[in-house]
Enzyme design. Structure first.
Site, short mmCIF file in Angstrom:
data_model
loop_
_atom_site.label_atom_id
_atom_site.label_comp_id
_atom_site.label_asym_id
_atom_site.label_seq_id
_atom_site.Cartn_x
_atom_site.Cartn_y
_atom_site.Cartn_z
N GLY A 6 0.81 -1.20 0.00
CA GLY A 6 0.00 0.00 0.00
C GLY A 6 0.85 1.25 0.00
N ASN A 7 2.02 1.17 0.67
CA ASN A 7 2.93 2.31 0.69
C ASN A 7 3.64 2.50 -0.64
OD1 ASN A 7 2.81 3.38 3.46
ND2 ASN A 7 3.46 1.34 4.02
N LYS A 123 -1.14 -4.07 13.37
CA LYS A 123 -1.08 -3.66 11.97
C LYS A 123 -1.23 -2.15 11.86
CE LYS A 123 -1.44 -4.02 7.42
NZ LYS A 123 -0.27 -4.32 6.59
N LYS A 208 -1.34 -8.06 3.84
CA LYS A 208 -1.43 -8.51 2.45
C LYS A 208 -0.33 -9.50 2.10
CE LYS A 208 1.95 -6.30 -0.10
NZ LYS A 208 2.78 -5.99 1.03
N LYS A 270 7.01 -9.75 5.78
CA LYS A 270 7.40 -10.12 4.41
C LYS A 270 8.28 -11.37 4.43
CE LYS A 270 7.01 -5.38 2.76
NZ LYS A 270 6.17 -5.04 3.92
#
Length: 324
Positions: A6-7, A123, A208, A270
Site C-alpha cells: 500500500g505504501n 497492523k 497482504k 514479508k
C-alpha cells in the site's frame, strides 16, 4: 504473484493525493507488462495500510459533521479500498496490456475468530503522526497507537492470519483464461464464520503479504514478488555495519529473523510470508524489491531473492510461458 505494498502507491503522509497513486501505478505497470510479455501469467495483490486508514478517518470525521450518514467499520473500509485501488491498478495496467485482459476482484478472506491477533493490534494503518497527536486521537476515538518502525506514530489494528481466500477458484479460472487478475486487495475483506454458519465482517486488516503467500501457494505459483520501500533486504539496517542481501536461502532467512533483524512493523511479515510460501514445494522463489527497482530486479539486477536452498537460486526469473 506480485504483491504491491500500500505504501508503494501512497506513502501515508499528510498531503496524500489520488494523482500520486495513479503515477505510482503507471510506474509499476511497465515492469509488470514486461514480465507478462515473457509469458508469465500474473496475479496481483495489494496492500492498503495508508488508504484504509484514510478511509476510516474520513468516515469518522464525516460522522461528526453529518451523523445521519453511516459510520464505516474496518471491513467496509477494506472493501472500499479494494474498489478504489483495484480501479487504479486495472486502469493503468489496461493501458499497457491487451485491452480487456485485466480484471479486479473484490475478495473475502476467512479468519479464525479465536486468532490471538484480535487481542494484540499490531497492523499500522493510516497516516504517521507525532506522538502527542497520535495519543490525542487515541483518547478521542479509542484507538491503539504505537511507534511504527521509527518512522512515526500510527493507529494499530488487529491483523489475524488468513485461513482461506473465498474467491481462489475464480482467480484460478480467470488466470488460466489469460487474464491478469488483481485479487486479495488489502489482505481481503476480513470475515469470520458466525454461529449460524454465515459470514460476518470484523474489525481487522489482514496483512497482504500473508494473504499473498497463502493465495500464491493455493494457485501453485512459482514466483512471489513482494514490492516494498527498499531495493533490497538488509541486516543491521540503520547501523554502521549494514549489509544488503542479494541471494539467500530459507535457513539464512530464518537465522536473521530469529536474531531480530527483521522487525514486525516492517520487514518481518514479508520474510515470514516468504518462508511460508517457500515451504509449499520445490521450484519456488521469492523476490523482494522496491517498485522503482522491479524491472531491473526481474532481470536479475537488484532485489533480494530467497529460495528453499542456495543451489535453487537463479540469476533471474527468465521466460516461463504459461507459468504463474
Amino acid at each position: 504473484m506480485v504483491a504491491i505494498g500500500g505504501n508503494a502507491l501512497l506513502r501515508g503522509g499528510g498531503h496524500a493525493t489520488i494523482a500520486e497513486q495513479f503515477d505510482a501505478a503507471r510506474r509499476l505497470a511497465r515492469p509488470i507488462a514486461a514480465l507478462a510479455g515473457t509469458g508469465w501469467r500474473i496475479v496481483l495483490t495489494h496492500g492498503n495500510g495508508p488508504q484504509v486508514g484514510f478511509i476510516k478517518r474520513r468516515s469518522d470525521l464525516v460522522a461528526e459533521l453529518a451523523p445521519e450518514l453511516p459510520l464505516l467499520d474496518l471491513d467496509m473500509c477494506v472493501a472500499d479500498s479494494q474498489g478504489s485501488i483495484g480501479y487504479i491498478l486495472a486502469s493503468t495496467l489496461g493501458g499497457v496490456l491487451p485491452a480487456g485482459r485485466v480484471t479486479a476482484l473484490v475478495t473475502h478472506t476467512l479468519m479464525d475468530p479465536e486468532d490471538p491477533a484480535f487481542a494484540r493490534p499490531t497492523k499500522p494503518i493510516g497516516a504517521f503522526y507525532p506522538e502527542t497527536v497520535a495519543r490525542a486521537l487515541a483518547d478521542a476515538h479509542g484507538w491503539h497507537v504505537a511507534q511504527d518502525a521509527g518512522r512515526g506514530w500510527r493507529r494499530m489494528v488487529p491483523s489475524p492470519r488468513p485461513r482461506r481466500v473465498l474467491e481462489t477458484e475464480a482467480v484460478r479460472t480467470l488466470s488460466a483464461a489469460g487474464f491478469t487478475v488483481i485479487a486479495g486487495g488489502g489482505g481481503g475483506i476480513p470475515l469470520v464464520r458466525a454461529a449460524d454458519g454465515g459470514l460476518r465482517g470484523v474489525e481487522a486488516v489482514i496483512d497482504k503479504d500473508f494473504t499473498s503467500s497463502w493465495l500464491a501457494d493455493a494457485l501453485g505459483a512459482e514466483l512471489l514478488v513482494v514490492t516494498t520501500g527498499v531495493d533490497r533486504v538488509a541486516v543491521d539496517y540503520g547501523r554502521p555495519g549494514r549489509r544488503f542481501l542479494d541471494r539467500i536461502d530459507v535457513d539464512e532467512a530464518r537465522r536473521h529473523l530469529a536474531d531480530g533483524q527483521f522487525p514486525e512493523g516492517s520487514m518481518g511479515p514479508k520474510i515470514r510470508a516468504a518462508l511460508e510460501f517457500l515451504s509449499g514445494g520445490p521450484g519456488r522463489e521469492v523476490l523482494i524489491t522496491s517498485p522503482e527497482g522491479l524491472a531491473a530486479a526481474l532481470d536479475g539486477d537488484g532485489g533480494t531473492r530467497i529460495a528453499a536452498t542456495t543451489s535453487a537460486l537463479t540469476p533471474s526469473a527468465g521466460p516461463n510461458r504459461g507459468r504463474l
